[in-house]
Write an enzyme that holds these catalytic residues in place. Structure first.
Site, mmCIF file in Angstrom:
data_model
loop_
_atom_site.group_PDB
_atom_site.id
_atom_site.type_symbol
_atom_site.label_atom_id
_atom_site.label_comp_id
_atom_site.label_asym_id
_atom_site.label_seq_id
_atom_site.Cartn_x
_atom_site.Cartn_y
_atom_site.Cartn_z
ATOM 1 N N ASN A 169 43.720 49.305 33.806
ATOM 2 C CA ASN A 169 44.090 49.194 35.213
ATOM 3 C C ASN A 169 44.984 50.332 35.686
ATOM 4 O OD1 ASN A 169 45.816 47.455 33.336
ATOM 5 N ND2 ASN A 169 47.212 47.801 35.040
ATOM 6 N N CYS A 173 51.087 44.904 39.374
ATOM 7 C CA CYS A 173 51.744 43.705 38.859
ATOM 8 C C CYS A 173 53.063 44.014 38.164
ATOM 9 C CB CYS A 173 50.810 42.967 37.897
ATOM 10 S SG CYS A 173 49.343 42.329 38.732
ATOM 11 N N SER A 176 37.936 39.383 38.790
ATOM 12 C CA SER A 176 38.640 38.931 39.985
ATOM 13 C C SER A 176 37.971 39.516 41.214
ATOM 14 C CB SER A 176 40.110 39.365 39.922
ATOM 15 O OG SER A 176 40.827 38.884 41.029
ATOM 16 N N ALA A 177 37.685 38.659 42.194
ATOM 17 C CA ALA A 177 36.856 39.060 43.338
ATOM 18 C C ALA A 177 37.511 40.109 44.218
ATOM 19 C CB ALA A 177 36.502 37.826 44.175
ATOM 20 N N HIS A 178 38.835 40.108 44.322
ATOM 21 C CA HIS A 178 39.456 41.036 45.268
ATOM 22 C C HIS A 178 39.466 42.476 44.772
ATOM 23 C CE1 HIS A 178 43.642 41.892 43.696
ATOM 24 N NE2 HIS A 178 43.312 40.888 42.918
ATOM 25 N N THR A 218 40.225 21.331 43.323
ATOM 26 C CA THR A 218 39.100 21.452 44.246
ATOM 27 C C THR A 218 38.726 22.912 44.444
ATOM 28 O OG1 THR A 218 39.828 19.462 45.401
ATOM 29 C CG2 THR A 218 38.280 20.912 46.562
ATOM 30 N N GLY A 234 42.684 36.480 38.827
ATOM 31 C CA GLY A 234 42.520 37.137 37.539
ATOM 32 C C GLY A 234 43.567 36.732 36.521
ATOM 33 N N THR A 235 44.800 36.535 36.953
ATOM 34 C CA THR A 235 45.854 36.134 36.018
ATOM 35 C C THR A 235 45.557 34.773 35.419
ATOM 36 O OG1 THR A 235 47.577 37.467 37.074
ATOM 37 C CG2 THR A 235 48.305 35.549 35.821
ATOM 38 N N GLN A 263 39.175 45.197 36.194
ATOM 39 C CA GLN A 263 39.039 46.503 36.845
ATOM 40 C C GLN A 263 37.628 47.081 36.729
ATOM 41 O OE1 GLN A 263 41.035 47.982 38.818
ATOM 42 N NE2 GLN A 263 42.945 46.879 38.496
#
Length: 386
Positions: free
Chosen positions: A157, A331, A205-207, A243, A71-72, A185
C-alpha cells in the site's frame, strides 16, 4: 484551480454510475435481506446477484465470498477467523500455533497479528529485501511443523511492490498451511484471480476501486474453516453477523465490473503517466530516489524519497499548492516515525524520513505531470530555505 488529487491508494472517488446504481437500490431494495417477506426476498436477490458478480470477476465461487464493513474488518476476520480453532481460552492448555508474515504488511494486518501474539501465537516477521519484494524461499525457510497461517500482501500500500503470491501459495499448499493475502490495493488495479493465486483467503475493499466505503470482501475457501469474530444474527454463512448493506454491496459489484472492464488500457495509461511523472521530478531534482524502481509494481503508484526533508512537511507544503498526496499509508498518517516499510527495506538514513506516495487514478491526465513536478520542486525548495 481544482485540487490535483494524487492519493488514490488512500481512497478513490466513487464512480458516478456506481452512486446512481446505489441510489436506485436504496430506493427499490431497501428491505432487510434476512426478512422472509417479498420485499426482503427482493433485497436478498440483489445481494446474491452482487455476490455472484464479484465472485465471477475474482475467479472464485459465490459461496466463498463474504462481505464485511471494510478492509480492516476483512483482514481481521481472515486472521482471527482462520486461527480461532487452534486457540484456547485463558488457563486452557493449547498446542503451539505459528504464524508467518512480513514487515511490509498494512497496519490492519500488523496490529491484528500483534493481538494474536498476545494470545500466545508465535510470530515470524520476514525481513524485506532492498527491492521490497519477498522471496518465496524465505517463507519456506520460516515454515515450522506447527505453522498454521501465512499472511503476505499481494501489493504493498505504500511503495506498490507486487509479491510472488502464487509461488508462496504453492509452498504453503505442499505443507498444508493456510495462506492469506491482503489484496486491498491490488483488486481493480491489476488482474487478480483467486483460483490462479492458489491462496486460501483473499481480502479486498470496494473504496479502492471507485466503489463505496464500508464494503470489505473476504474470499475464503471452505478448508480455511473460518470462525466468526462477530456474533449475532448469523448472516454471511454465520461468519459475519449484521444486516448487509445491500445497496453498497451492489455498488461494489458495479464498481468492480467497471474497473476490470477498463483495466488493460487503464493500467497502460497510468503506468505511462507514472513513469513520465518520475522523469519530470528527477529531471528537476536528481537527488530524489524512486523507491524500488526496478521491482514489479502497481502501475499507478510512484513512491519517492526526498533527502533532507520530512515527508509529512512536503505533504503539507504541497497541500498549500493544491496537490493531494500521502507520506505513506493513510492508516498511519500523523506518525512522526519514519515509515516502517522503508526501515524494513534498509533505505538510507538520508531518505528514510522523506517518503512521499503519489497514486494516480482515472481522473489524472498528462497535464498533471508537469503540475506535480513543479509543485514538488517549489515545496521542497521552500522547506530547504526554511
Amino acid at each position: 484551480m481544482e485540487p490535483l488529487y494524487l492519493d488514490h491508494c488512500a481512497t478513490t472517488p466513487i464512480h458516478p454510475e456506481v452512486l446512481s446504481e446505489m441510489t436506485r437500490v436504496y430506493q427499490e431494495a431497501f428491505a432487510n435481506p434476512s426478512s422472509l417477506h417479498q420485499a426482503g426476498r427482493m433485497a436478498k436477490q440483489t445481494l446474491e446477484r452482487a455476490r455472484e458478480r464479484i465472485a465471477t470477476r475474482l475467479d472464485a465461487r459465490p459461496e466463498d465470498v463474504l462481505f464485511t464493513a471494510g478492509g480492516t474488518e476483512a483482514n481481521t476476520l481472515a486472521l482471527f477467523g482462520a486461527l480461532e480453532r487452534f486457540l484456547r481460552g485463558p488457563g486452557e492448555p493449547s498446542a503451539p500455533v505459528h504464524l508467518i508474515s512480513s514487515e511490509l504488511e498494512h497496519p490492519s494486518v500488523q496490529r491484528g497479528i500483534e493481538a494474536l501474539a498476545e494470545r500466545g501465537v508465535e510470530v515470524t516477521w520476514l525481513p524485506v529485501p532492498a527491492n521490497g519484494v519477498l522471496q518465496p524461499e524465505d517463507v519456506e525457510r520460516a515454515l515450522r511443523p506447527h505453522t498454521r497461517l501465512v499472511s503476505v500482501m499481494l501489493a504493498n500500500n505504500e511503495i506498490g511492490t507486487i509479491q510472488p503470491i502464487a509461488d508462496i501459495a504453492a509452498l504453503c499448499r505442499a505443507r498444508g498451511v493456510l495462506l492469506h493475502t491482503d489484496a486491498v490495493q491490488a483488486v481493480g488495479k491489476i488482474p487478480v484471480s483467486f483460483r490462479d493465486l492458489g491462496v486460501d483467503l483473499l481480502t479486498a475493499s470496494a473504496h479502492k476501486f471507485y466503489g463505496p466505503r464500508g464494503v470489505g470482501i473476504v474470499v475464503a475457501r471452505r478448508q480455511a474453516r473460518l470462525r466468526p469474530i462477530l456474533h449475532g444474527g448469523g448472516q454471511e454463512r454465520g461468519l459475519r453477523s449484521g444486516t448487509e448493506n445491500v445497496a453498497a454491496i451492489h455498488g461494489a459489484a458495479v464498481a468492480l465490473d467497471k474497473a476490470l472492464d477498463a483495466l488493460p488500457a487503464e493500467a497502460i495509461r497510468l503506468q505511462r503517466l507514472r513513469d513520465a511523472m518520475a522523469k519530470a521530478v528527477m529531471d528537476r531534482m536528481p537527488e530524489v530516489l524512486w523507491t524500488a524502481a526496478d521491482a514489479p509494481k502497481l502501475p499507478h503508484v510512484l513512491h519517492l524519497c526526498i533527502p533532507g526533508v520530512l515527508g509529512e512537511a512536503v505533504l503539507l507544503e504541497l497541500d498549500q499548492l493544491g496537490v493531494c498526496v500521502s507520506a505513506g499509508s493513510a492508516c498511519s498518517a500523523g506518525s512522526a516515525e519514519p515509515s516502517p516499510v522503508l526501515r524494513a527495506m534498509g533505505v538510507d538514513e538520508r531518505y528514510v524520513h522523506g517518503g512521499l506516495r503519489i497514486s494516480l487514478g482515472r481522473g489524472n491526465t498528462e497535464a498533471d505531470v508537469a503540475r506535480f513536478a513543479e509543485a514538488l520542486d517549489t515545496a521542497v525548495h521552500r522547506l530547504v530555505r526554511m
